[in-house]
Design a protein around this motif. Structure first.
Motif, PDB file in Angstrom:
ATOM      1  N   ALA A 148       0.858  -1.180   0.000  1.00 26.61           N
ATOM      2  CA  ALA A 148       0.000   0.000   0.000  1.00 26.61           C
ATOM      3  C   ALA A 148       0.891   1.226   0.000  1.00 26.61           C
ATOM      4  O   ALA A 148       1.891   1.283   0.702  1.00 26.61           O
ATOM      5  CB  ALA A 148      -0.915   0.010   1.224  1.00 26.61           C
ATOM      6  N   TYR A 185      -6.246   0.289   5.282  1.00 22.49           N
ATOM      7  CA  TYR A 185      -5.995  -0.469   4.052  1.00 22.49           C
ATOM      8  C   TYR A 185      -6.503  -1.893   4.260  1.00 22.49           C
ATOM      9  O   TYR A 185      -6.204  -2.529   5.272  1.00 22.49           O
ATOM     10  CB  TYR A 185      -4.504  -0.481   3.731  1.00 22.49           C
ATOM     11  CG  TYR A 185      -4.108  -1.431   2.620  1.00 22.49           C
ATOM     12  CD1 TYR A 185      -4.200  -1.047   1.294  1.00 22.49           C
ATOM     13  CD2 TYR A 185      -3.657  -2.714   2.901  1.00 22.49           C
ATOM     14  CE1 TYR A 185      -3.843  -1.912   0.268  1.00 22.49           C
ATOM     15  CE2 TYR A 185      -3.292  -3.585   1.888  1.00 22.49           C
ATOM     16  CZ  TYR A 185      -3.381  -3.185   0.579  1.00 22.49           C
ATOM     17  OH  TYR A 185      -3.030  -4.042  -0.423  1.00 22.49           O
ATOM     18  N   ALA A 201      -8.695   1.343   0.107  1.00 26.07           N
ATOM     19  CA  ALA A 201      -8.112   2.201   1.135  1.00 26.07           C
ATOM     20  C   ALA A 201      -9.178   3.169   1.611  1.00 26.07           C
ATOM     21  O   ALA A 201     -10.060   3.574   0.839  1.00 26.07           O
ATOM     22  CB  ALA A 201      -6.907   2.962   0.581  1.00 26.07           C
TER      23      ALA A 201
END
Length: 666
Positions: free
Chosen positions: A414, A565, A578
Motif C-alpha cells: 500500500a 488499508y 483504502a
C-alpha cells in the motif's frame, strides 16, 4: 580474504552483499546519497558515508567520492554490485590504481565487451556461434542496404554502442530498410552519442538463455548452468528461471561450453553472464557478456546451493574457484520475479512514495525475499523503483510455480502502485505454465496480462465486510476498556430505533474514490455496490481468512490489511481498498481536470515549453519532467491559453501537483 570491503551500490544488492560479508566475518562500508540517508543498506552496514546529492550523477556515479571513502575507511576492496559503476572500465582501473581490489573482471575484459560490433567479431574469431550479420566500419547507407539484402529478412538493425532496448529496429522487407536505418541511427546518436549500427538476422520467436560463468586468476573457467529469461517486455526481463524448460541436456552442454569459450576469449575473471539468443530449432547465437553479477543470480544460487557473492569475494582475494566443473550440478527448480512500484495499466509508469504497508512472504517454505526496503521506507524518484525480488524454489517446475503463486498472494503493498497483479497473471498464463513463452510474446499479447474490467463485485463486498469487522473489533476493544463496559450504549451492535444502521463510507479503488452505504454487526452486514444492496451473513475472520455467505452463496478469501488499508485474495485475484475522507476536498475546486496539467508522479522539471499568455492546442507538450531515470512529456488537456506556470527547470515537484493552469473558459 578481505577484512573490510566497500559496497559501491544501494538497495537490495547492497543488502545482499552485506549479508554474505557478515556470514564471512567481513566488515562492510556503505555509501549513500542524501536521498538514501535512512535506507536499509545504510542501517545494515558497519559504517556508512554520504557521498552527495540524490541524483546518481551527484552520488553513486561519482567514482572519485567512492574511492575517497574507501581509502579513508580502510576498505581493501570495492564491490560494485550491478548498475551504476559496475561495468565502468575507467572506475575499475581507478580502483586498482588506488591500491584496492575491484571485485569484478579486469578493465581490459570490460572494454572488449564495450562495443557490440567488436564483441561479436571477437566471439566469431573464438569459434562462438554468432547471428549472421554485418559489423563493419563502413556505415554508408548504400553498403548497409546491400548487406541487409545479403543477410536476408527479417533483419535487426542495432546500435553498436549502448543498450536498454534503444536504437533497435526490426525490418521485414528491403523496402523498409532505409527509413528504419535513419530512425535507428538518429535514436542511437541521441542516446549514446554514436550512430554506428550493426545488422543481424532476426530470429523469429526466440528464447533468451544466459549462462553464468566464473573464472579465477589460476586459469580456471567454468559455467554455473543457465537461466532462461524469455519472459520480457520491451527487452526487459520480468521472469527468470533455472533450469530452462526449453533446453535438452545436449543443448545445455553445448551452450555451457560456448559460454566458457567466450569468457576465455576475453581473459575473464570473476562472475559474468554470457547471453544467447536461441531459435525454435535449437540454434543458439552469442548476444553479449554482462561483465558483472546479474540481478537474477539468486535462481542460480538456489538450484546449485552456492553463494555466488561469496565466490566473487574469494576469487577477488586471489583464491581459486571453490568448485570444479564436474562437481557442480542442478537440483530442483527456481524462479524469480521482481516487485516494482509501477502501474502496468498506465504503461508501466514508475511509481514512488512511502510504503504505507509492505507484507512480503518472508519465512515461507521455498521462498526467498531479497529487498532493500521495509514498511515505512520511501521508494524515491531518483532510482530504480524495485521493491523486492521474490525467488521461489521447488523440487520441480510445477512446485516452483505453485509456490510463486502462493508467495505473490501473500504480498501486500500500500502506498505506490505495484505490479503484483501483473505478476500473478503472468505466473498463471498458459505460455508461462507451459514453458513456451518467447521474448516477444508479452509485447504481442500484453492485454492478456493487464487488469480486466470483469465482475469483481463479490471481492469488493468482501473487502468492505473485512473493514466493517475490523472496525467492529476495534469498537469492542475500546468499549471494553471504558468505565462502564456493561452499558447498552457501549455495545457496538449497530442498533437504532426503527432499522439497522446503514451509513455512508468512502473508499478508494484503483485510484477512484467511491462513496457507498454499508453497515451491520455480528456477522450480518448490508453493502451497497454499483446500485445493488448485497446481504451478507455468517461473516467471520479466522486465521487470516474471511468466510461469509454473500447473497446466499458461501465464499472464503484470504484477508489482510490494517490502518486504513484492506485487501482480499480468492486464490487467483486480489482486490484492495483504502479508506478515504467522506468529503472530497478536491471536488468542485476552481482547477478542474480539463484546466490543469498535473505531475503524474514526483519528479524534477527538465524544461518548460510555455509561458503565461501562450496559446496551446490539445495535446501540445507544455512541460517535461524527469522521474525514475526517464523523461515524461506533460501535454495540454485541451485548447486554451496558459494562465499560470508553477515551476521552472530544476525544481522538484510532488505527485498530483498542478504545474500548468489554463484560463477557465466561461
Amino acid at each position: 580474504m578481505f577484512d573490510k570491503i566497500l559496497i559501491a551500490n544501494r538497495g537490495e544488492i547492497a543488502c545482499r552483499v552485506i549479508r554474505t560479508c557478515r556470514a564471512l566475518g567481513i566488515r562492510t562500508v556503505a555509501v549513500y546519497s542524501e536521498a538514501d540517508a535512512d535506507a536499509q543498506h545504510v542501517r545494515q552496514a558497519d559504517e556508512a558515508y554520504c557521498i552527495g546529492g540524490p541524483r546518481p550523477q551527484e552520488s553513486y556515479l561519482r567514482g572519485d567520492a567512492i574511492l575517497d571513502v574507501a581509502l579513508r575507511s580502510g576498505a581493501q576492496a570495492i564491490h560494485p554490485g550491478y548498475g551504476f559503476l559496475s561495468e565502468n572500465a575507467d572506475f575499475a582501473d581507478a580502483v586498482e590504481a588506488a591500491g584496492l581490489v575491484f571485485i569484478g573482471p579486469p578493465a581490459a575484459s570490460m572494454r572488449k565487451m564495450g562495443s557490440k560490433a567488436g564483441a561479436k567479431e571477437l566471439m566469431q574469431a573464438a569459434g562462438v556461434p554468432v547471428v549472421p550479420g554485418y559489423t563493419g566500419e563502413d556505415q554508408s547507407p548504400e553498403l548497409l542496404h546491400r548487406e541487409a539484402d545479403r543477410i536476408g529478412y527479417p533483419l535487426m538493425i542495432k546500435a553498436a554502442h549502448g543498450g536498454g532496448g534503444k536504437g533497435m529496429r526490426i525490418v521485414r522487407t528491403s523496402g523498409e530498410f532505409l527509413p528504419n536505418l535513419e530512425s535507428c541511427q538518429r535514436e542511437a546518436r541521441n542516446a549514446f552519442g554514436r550512430d554506428r549500427v550493426l545488422l543481424e538476422r532476426y530470429i523469429e520467436k526466440p528464447r533468451h538463455i544466459e549462462i553464468q560463468v566464473f573464472a579465477d586468476r589460476h586459469g580456471n573457467t567454468i559455467h554455473v548452468f543457465e537461466r532462461e529469461c524469455s519472459a520480457q517486455r520491451r527487452y526487459q526481463k520480468v521472469l527468470e528461471e533455472s533450469p530452462s524448460p526449453f533446453l535438452t541436456p545436449g543443448l545445455r552442454r553445448a551452450m555451457g561450453d560456448a559460454a566458457v569459450q567466450a569468457a576465455r576469449a576475453i581473459d575473464y575473471v570473476n562472475a559474468g553472464t554470457v547471453e544467447f539468443i536461441v531459435g525454435q530449432d535449437g540454434g543458439f547465437y552469442f548476444m553479449e557478456i554482462n561483465t558483472r553479477l546479474q540481478v537474477e543470480h539468486p535462481v542460480t544460487e538456489l538450484v546449485t546451493g552456492q553463494d555466488l557473492v561469496e565466490w566473487q569475494l574469494r576469487v577477488a582475494s586471489g583464491e581459486p574457484l571453490p568448485m570444479a566443473q564436474d562437481a557442480l550440478g542442478q537440483q530442483g527448480h527456481a524462479i524469480e520475479v521482481r516487485l516494482y512500484a509501477e502501474d502496468p495499466d498506465a504503461g508501466f509508469l514508475p511509481g514512488s512514495g512511502r510504503l504505507e504497508r509492505l507484507r512480503l512472504p518472508v519465512g515461507m517454505d521455498g521462498v526467498r525475499v531479497d529487498s532493500g526496503v521495509v514498511e515505512g521506507d520511501t521508494v524515491t524518484i531518483f532510482y530504480d523503483p524495485m521493491i523486492a525480488k521474490l525467488i521461489v524454489y521447488g523440487a520441480d517446475r510445477r512446485q516452483a510455480l505453485a509456490r510463486l503463486r502462493a508467495a505473490l498472494a501473500r504480498c501486500e503493498i500500500a502506498g505506490p502502485k505495484s505490479n503484483i497483479e501483473f505478476l500473478e497473471r503472468l505466473a498463471r498464463h498458459p505460455a508461462v505454465v507451459g514453458g513456451t513463452i518467447d521474448t516477444g510474446y508479452l509485447d504481442r499479447h500484453l492485454d492478456e496480462f493487464l487488469s480486466t474490467t470483469g465482475d469483481d463485485a463479490k471481492l469488493f463486498v468482501a473487502v468492505v465486510v473485512a473493514r466493517l469487522i475490523s472496525a467492529e473489533r476495534g469498537a469492542w476493544m475500546c468499549n471494553s476498556a471504558s468505565n462502564d463496559p456493561t452499558s447498552p450504549w457501549a455495545t457496538p451492535d449497530g442498533w437504532r430505533v426503527g432499522a439497522p444502521a446503514v451509513s455512508r463510507m468512502a473508499v478508494t479503488h484503483r485510484g477512484e474514490r467511491i462513496v457507498l452505504r454499508a453497515g451491520g454487526h455480528g456477522g450480518r452486514y448490508r453493502v451497497e455496490h454499483a446500485g445493488r444492496m448485497h446481504e451478507v451473513e455468517g461473516a467471520r475472520i479466522e486465521d487470516g481468512a474471511l468466510s461469509l455467505r454473500l447473497d446466499g452463496e458461501a465464499m472464503r478469501v484470504a484477508v489482510g490489511g490494517e490502518r486504513g488499508y484492506w485487501s482480499v485474495h480468492d486464490g487467483e485475484r486480489r482486490l484492495a481498498l483504502a479508506a478515504a475522507p467522506l468529503h472530497d476536498e478536491h471536488q468542485g475546486g476552481a482547477e478542474g481536470g480539463t484546466d490543469r496539467v498535473v505531475a503524474p508522479m514526483p519528479g524534477r522539471i527538465v524544461v518548460t515549453r510555455v509561458q503565461p499568455g501562450d496559446a496551446v492546442g490539445a495535446g501540445q507538450e507544455v512541460m517535461v519532467i524527469e522521474a525514475m531515470k526517464m523523461e515524461l512529456s506533460l501535454k495540454a488537456p485541451r485548447e486554451g491559453v496558459v494562465a499560470e506556470v508553477r515551476g521552472a527547470a530544476g525544481d522538484f515537484v510532488e505527485a498530483d501537483a498542478a504545474l500548468v493552469l489554463l484560463e477557465v473558459v466561461s
